[in-house]
Design a protein around this motif. Structure first.
Motif, mmCIF file in Angstrom:
data_model
loop_
_atom_site.group_PDB
_atom_site.id
_atom_site.type_symbol
_atom_site.label_atom_id
_atom_site.label_comp_id
_atom_site.label_asym_id
_atom_site.label_seq_id
_atom_site.Cartn_x
_atom_site.Cartn_y
_atom_site.Cartn_z
ATOM 1 N N LEU A 127 2.759 86.803 -37.069
ATOM 2 C CA LEU A 127 2.502 85.965 -35.987
ATOM 3 C C LEU A 127 3.381 84.694 -36.014
ATOM 4 C CD1 LEU A 127 -1.046 86.779 -34.903
ATOM 5 C CD2 LEU A 127 0.743 87.349 -33.452
ATOM 6 N N GLN A 128 2.943 83.867 -36.950
ATOM 7 C CA GLN A 128 3.844 82.811 -37.099
ATOM 8 C C GLN A 128 5.223 82.837 -37.251
ATOM 9 O OE1 GLN A 128 2.339 79.718 -36.597
ATOM 10 N NE2 GLN A 128 0.739 80.893 -36.227
ATOM 11 N N THR A 129 5.654 84.053 -38.006
ATOM 12 C CA THR A 129 7.084 84.277 -38.074
ATOM 13 C C THR A 129 7.590 84.586 -36.790
ATOM 14 O OG1 THR A 129 6.849 84.980 -40.364
ATOM 15 C CG2 THR A 129 8.874 85.685 -39.082
ATOM 16 N N GLU A 130 6.848 85.510 -36.117
ATOM 17 C CA GLU A 130 7.670 85.891 -34.551
ATOM 18 C C GLU A 130 7.610 84.639 -33.701
ATOM 19 O OE1 GLU A 130 8.933 88.576 -31.769
ATOM 20 O OE2 GLU A 130 9.207 88.198 -33.757
ATOM 21 N N LEU A 131 6.380 83.794 -33.753
ATOM 22 C CA LEU A 131 6.296 82.544 -32.828
ATOM 23 C C LEU A 131 7.521 81.665 -33.268
ATOM 24 C CD1 LEU A 131 4.889 80.797 -30.942
ATOM 25 C CD2 LEU A 131 3.406 80.137 -32.563
ATOM 26 N N SER A 132 7.805 81.360 -34.466
ATOM 27 C CA SER A 132 9.024 80.792 -34.794
ATOM 28 C C SER A 132 10.442 81.071 -34.299
ATOM 29 C CB SER A 132 9.150 80.486 -36.131
ATOM 30 O OG SER A 132 7.979 79.557 -36.694
ATOM 31 N N ARG A 133 10.455 82.455 -34.474
ATOM 32 C CA ARG A 133 11.630 83.342 -34.018
ATOM 33 C C ARG A 133 11.924 83.112 -32.602
ATOM 34 N NH1 ARG A 133 13.796 87.730 -32.410
ATOM 35 N NH2 ARG A 133 11.545 88.703 -31.670
ATOM 36 N N ILE A 134 10.954 83.393 -31.889
ATOM 37 C CA ILE A 134 11.083 83.229 -30.218
ATOM 38 C C ILE A 134 11.144 82.014 -29.852
ATOM 39 C CG2 ILE A 134 9.665 83.550 -28.085
ATOM 40 C CD1 ILE A 134 10.591 85.937 -29.237
ATOM 41 N N GLU A 135 10.464 80.817 -30.462
ATOM 42 C CA GLU A 135 10.711 79.443 -30.221
ATOM 43 C C GLU A 135 12.293 78.919 -30.549
ATOM 44 O OE1 GLU A 135 6.339 77.411 -30.385
ATOM 45 O OE2 GLU A 135 7.665 77.744 -32.339
ATOM 46 N N ASN A 136 12.702 79.214 -31.441
ATOM 47 C CA ASN A 136 14.089 79.117 -31.746
ATOM 48 C C ASN A 136 15.115 79.907 -30.780
ATOM 49 O OD1 ASN A 136 13.541 77.461 -34.122
ATOM 50 N ND2 ASN A 136 13.473 79.320 -35.629
#
Length: 180
Positions: A127-136
């Protein structure tokens, strides 16, 4: 024929409403706009969807004049009416979503404590990886129209809500005696 559109039909019809497009061009727009971050449509299904929209008289095919010219699709007035109706419905209607976590939690008792907690922790990392990816992606594509930024913010909000739920669940599960 029913005016109800699938999510893929609504997406494609909306893109055709902007301007006449052929299937490959639709794929390029979907890719360029990052639309696969919030909807599921495969390249192979674009022409299938265009065919369905044409059968419903929502789009019409413009016949190419050259031998290598690609058939472009143009929205009809019936398609415009359906697009407006379905867009309003999509905005105001709450529909349940089905995440794999629900199935996993339903079968929780088949796991050992270590397996279950480890799987939840791994999901938290994902989830944290996906959250960072979408925010980027959101940051990299600035400036965005308000409605497009809202699409990304919705996905970010969902990921954050699930991360909060996961954190609370892990806190609860690690303090609770194991019932298996």
């Amino acid at each position: 024929m029913s005016d109800n559109l699938t999510d893929s039909e609504l997406l494609v019809l909306g893109l055709v409403s902007e301007m006449p497009r052929h299937g490959y061009e639709l794929e390029q727009v979907i890719e360029q706009r990052g639309m696969r971050e919030w909807t599921q449509i495969g390249f192979s299904s674009i022409y299938f969807v265009l065919g369905k929209l044409e059968k419903k008289d929502f789009v019409t095919a413009e016949k190419p004049s050259g031998a290598k010219a690609k058939k472009s699709y143009i929205m009809t007035s019936t398609g415009r009416d359906a697009l407006v109706t379905q867009t309003l419905t999509a905005i105001k209607t709450v529909r349940p979503t089905y995440s794999s976590i629900l199935l996993g939690m339903a079968h929780w008792p088949t796991l050992t404590r270590q397996q279950a907690l480890s799987a939840l922790r791994q999901r938290g990392e994902a989830l944290q990886t996906e959250l960072s990816r979408i925010e980027n992606i959101l940051i990299d594509q600035q400036p965005l129209p308000d409605h497009v930024e809202a699409l990304f913010n919705f996905s970010i909000g969902q990921l954050k809500a699930e991360a909060d739920w996961l954190h609370q669940t892990l806190d609860y599960m690690t303090c609770k005696p194991w019932n298996r």
